[in-house]
Design a protein around this motif. Structure first.
Motif, PDB file in Angstrom:
ATOM      1  N   SER A  54      14.564 -89.540 -39.176  1.00 58.57           N
ATOM      2  CA  SER A  54      13.881 -90.343 -38.528  1.00 58.57           C
ATOM      3  C   SER A  54      13.447 -89.184 -37.514  1.00 58.57           C
ATOM      4  CB  SER A  54      14.441 -91.511 -38.018  1.00 58.57           C
ATOM      5  OG  SER A  54      15.347 -91.135 -37.054  1.00 58.57           O
ATOM      6  N   ARG A  55      13.992 -88.321 -37.017  1.00 59.29           N
ATOM      7  CA  ARG A  55      13.505 -87.555 -35.862  1.00 59.29           C
ATOM      8  C   ARG A  55      12.978 -85.950 -36.193  1.00 59.29           C
ATOM      9  NH1 ARG A  55      16.519 -91.399 -34.325  1.00 59.29           N
ATOM     10  NH2 ARG A  55      16.428 -92.518 -32.417  1.00 59.29           N
ATOM     11  N   MET A  56      13.178 -85.631 -37.571  1.00 64.48           N
ATOM     12  CA  MET A  56      12.770 -84.259 -37.870  1.00 64.48           C
ATOM     13  C   MET A  56      11.472 -84.043 -37.656  1.00 64.48           C
ATOM     14  SD  MET A  56      13.198 -84.366 -42.062  1.00 64.48           S
ATOM     15  CE  MET A  56      12.272 -85.476 -42.715  1.00 64.48           C
ATOM     16  N   LYS A  57      10.863 -82.909 -37.430  1.00 67.97           N
ATOM     17  CA  LYS A  57       9.619 -82.621 -37.172  1.00 67.97           C
ATOM     18  C   LYS A  57       9.323 -81.599 -38.365  1.00 67.97           C
ATOM     19  CE  LYS A  57       9.593 -84.535 -33.286  1.00 67.97           C
ATOM     20  NZ  LYS A  57       9.120 -86.067 -33.211  1.00 67.97           N
ATOM     21  N   TYR A  64      -5.000 -72.680 -38.715  1.00 68.41           N
ATOM     22  CA  TYR A  64      -4.196 -73.252 -39.402  1.00 68.41           C
ATOM     23  C   TYR A  64      -2.470 -72.969 -38.752  1.00 68.41           C
ATOM     24  CZ  TYR A  64      -1.007 -74.574 -43.378  1.00 68.41           C
ATOM     25  OH  TYR A  64      -0.047 -75.117 -44.147  1.00 68.41           O
ATOM     26  N   PHE A  65      -2.401 -71.753 -38.703  1.00 66.86           N
ATOM     27  CA  PHE A  65      -1.035 -71.435 -38.078  1.00 66.86           C
ATOM     28  C   PHE A  65      -0.885 -71.959 -36.603  1.00 66.86           C
ATOM     29  CE2 PHE A  65      -0.821 -68.793 -41.786  1.00 66.86           C
ATOM     30  CZ  PHE A  65       0.728 -69.248 -42.221  1.00 66.86           C
ATOM     31  N   LYS A  66      -1.796 -71.706 -35.832  1.00 65.20           N
ATOM     32  CA  LYS A  66      -1.817 -71.916 -34.369  1.00 65.20           C
ATOM     33  C   LYS A  66      -1.724 -73.566 -34.159  1.00 65.20           C
ATOM     34  CE  LYS A  66      -4.135 -68.111 -32.402  1.00 65.20           C
ATOM     35  NZ  LYS A  66      -5.463 -67.761 -31.819  1.00 65.20           N
ATOM     36  N   LYS A  67      -2.376 -74.107 -35.107  1.00 67.27           N
ATOM     37  CA  LYS A  67      -2.087 -75.625 -35.159  1.00 67.27           C
ATOM     38  C   LYS A  67      -0.732 -76.215 -35.509  1.00 67.27           C
ATOM     39  CE  LYS A  67      -4.185 -79.851 -37.104  1.00 67.27           C
ATOM     40  NZ  LYS A  67      -4.880 -80.612 -38.338  1.00 67.27           N
ATOM     41  N   SER A  68      -0.170 -75.529 -36.454  1.00 67.06           N
ATOM     42  CA  SER A  68       1.081 -75.727 -36.693  1.00 67.06           C
ATOM     43  C   SER A  68       2.122 -75.553 -35.773  1.00 67.06           C
ATOM     44  CB  SER A  68       1.595 -74.962 -37.961  1.00 67.06           C
ATOM     45  OG  SER A  68       0.828 -75.465 -39.218  1.00 67.06           O
ATOM     46  N   VAL A  69       2.005 -74.307 -35.010  1.00 72.17           N
ATOM     47  CA  VAL A  69       2.964 -74.216 -34.039  1.00 72.17           C
ATOM     48  C   VAL A  69       2.885 -75.234 -32.861  1.00 72.17           C
ATOM     49  CG1 VAL A  69       3.305 -72.577 -32.039  1.00 72.17           C
ATOM     50  CG2 VAL A  69       2.852 -71.708 -34.153  1.00 72.17           C
ATOM     51  N   LYS A  70       1.574 -75.540 -32.660  1.00 74.85           N
ATOM     52  CA  LYS A  70       1.496 -76.656 -31.711  1.00 74.85           C
ATOM     53  C   LYS A  70       1.999 -77.982 -32.234  1.00 74.85           C
ATOM     54  CE  LYS A  70      -2.600 -77.014 -28.884  1.00 74.85           C
ATOM     55  NZ  LYS A  70      -3.966 -77.275 -28.637  1.00 74.85           N
ATOM     56  N   GLU A  71       1.782 -78.304 -33.541  1.00 72.12           N
ATOM     57  CA  GLU A  71       2.478 -79.700 -33.748  1.00 72.12           C
ATOM     58  C   GLU A  71       3.931 -79.600 -33.954  1.00 72.12           C
ATOM     59  OE1 GLU A  71       1.301 -79.783 -38.006  1.00 72.12           O
ATOM     60  OE2 GLU A  71      -0.576 -80.645 -37.488  1.00 72.12           O
ATOM     61  N   MET A  72       4.565 -78.294 -34.000  1.00 73.59           N
ATOM     62  CA  MET A  72       6.276 -78.448 -34.066  1.00 73.59           C
ATOM     63  C   MET A  72       6.415 -78.380 -32.461  1.00 73.59           C
ATOM     64  SD  MET A  72       8.572 -75.229 -34.939  1.00 73.59           S
ATOM     65  CE  MET A  72       8.940 -75.690 -36.727  1.00 73.59           C
ATOM     66  N   VAL A  73       5.806 -77.898 -31.660  1.00 74.88           N
ATOM     67  CA  VAL A  73       5.983 -77.918 -30.224  1.00 74.88           C
ATOM     68  C   VAL A  73       5.936 -79.162 -29.406  1.00 74.88           C
ATOM     69  CG1 VAL A  73       5.554 -77.075 -27.856  1.00 74.88           C
ATOM     70  CG2 VAL A  73       5.687 -75.509 -29.681  1.00 74.88           C
ATOM     71  N   ASN A  74       4.864 -79.781 -29.895  1.00 79.95           N
ATOM     72  CA  ASN A  74       4.391 -81.172 -29.424  1.00 79.95           C
ATOM     73  C   ASN A  74       5.145 -82.483 -30.223  1.00 79.95           C
ATOM     74  OD1 ASN A  74       2.919 -80.332 -27.492  1.00 79.95           O
ATOM     75  ND2 ASN A  74       0.982 -79.900 -28.531  1.00 79.95           N
ATOM     76  N   GLY A  75       5.772 -82.041 -31.358  1.00 71.51           N
ATOM     77  CA  GLY A  75       6.443 -82.995 -31.932  1.00 71.51           C
ATOM     78  C   GLY A  75       5.571 -83.915 -32.903  1.00 71.51           C
ATOM     79  N   LYS A  76       4.366 -83.534 -33.343  1.00 73.23           N
ATOM     80  CA  LYS A  76       3.482 -84.365 -34.181  1.00 73.23           C
ATOM     81  C   LYS A  76       3.422 -83.839 -35.610  1.00 73.23           C
ATOM     82  CE  LYS A  76       0.153 -85.103 -30.685  1.00 73.23           C
ATOM     83  NZ  LYS A  76      -1.084 -85.042 -30.126  1.00 73.23           N
TER      84      LYS A  76
END
Length: 186
Positions: free
Chosen positions: A39-42, A174-186
């Motif tokens: 439930s908490r994995m990103k 695409y990759f920069k967006k993915s890093v941002k998603e991982m860091v921001n937890g989206k």
């Protein structure tokens, strides 16, 4: 050899129904930990899965640091995920009062031990680890370095195994967006 041994066991009267009935049973406490992780994995768009096991979560579920580190293995069967990471919050015994994170890196088809070595860790090509201090910077460096240093390997493996379009894998945005998603937890 395995089939021969199974045949011998069957000939000896092994009760397969009883064996199977007990084979996949788990304790409720283990299932609750699994539920917490799932439930908490990103998961980023490119398939890097991560979990942060805080000291509070470890305490709540009665996990040792080692057991918390094993939660990385819960992320290994996610379709499309080639890299998975567990951040385990622990007390720094050398600097009391300071928190550090043991990082457990696992992968499929992508060597990640070189990344762990860059941060004083090590391991095997598909299973490595290291220690970092502080988050979110620890999470940021891990996500960024995985993407920066493994882009070509991830692209090749993802395209071969999962049919991910090459254009999507090579697109910097695409990759920069993915890093941002991982860091921001989206």
């Amino acid at each position: 050899e395995t089939l021969r041994m199974a045949s011998v066991l069957l000939d000896m009267g092994l009760d397969t129904e009883r064996l199977y009935a007990n084979l996949y049973l788990d304790d409720v406490s283990k299932l609750r930990v699994n539920s917490y992780v799932y439930s908490r994995m990103k998961i980023t768009e490119h398939g890097a899965a991560s979990i942060l096991m805080s000291k509070a979560a470890q305490e709540k579920y009665g996990l040792t640091n080692e057991a918390a580190g094993m939660t990385v293995n819960l992320l290994d069967s996610i379709r499309g995920s080639l890299i998975w990471i567990a951040f385990i919050e622990v007390d720094d015994t050398e600097h009391p009062g300071r928190t550090i994170f043991r990082v457990r890196l696992r992968s499929r088809f992508v060597a990640i031990n070189g990344l762990a070595e860059q941060y004083g860790g090590g391991g095997h090509a598909a299973a490595a680890g290291c220690t970092v201090s502080g988050l979110p910077s620890g999470l940021k460096w891990t996500a960024k370095n995985i993407l920066d240093t493994k882009t070509k390997a991830v692209k090749t493996a993802a395209n071969t195994i999962y049919g991910v379009p090459t254009k999507a894998c090579t697109n910097t945005v695409y990759f920069k967006k993915s890093v941002k998603e991982m860091v921001n937890g989206k």
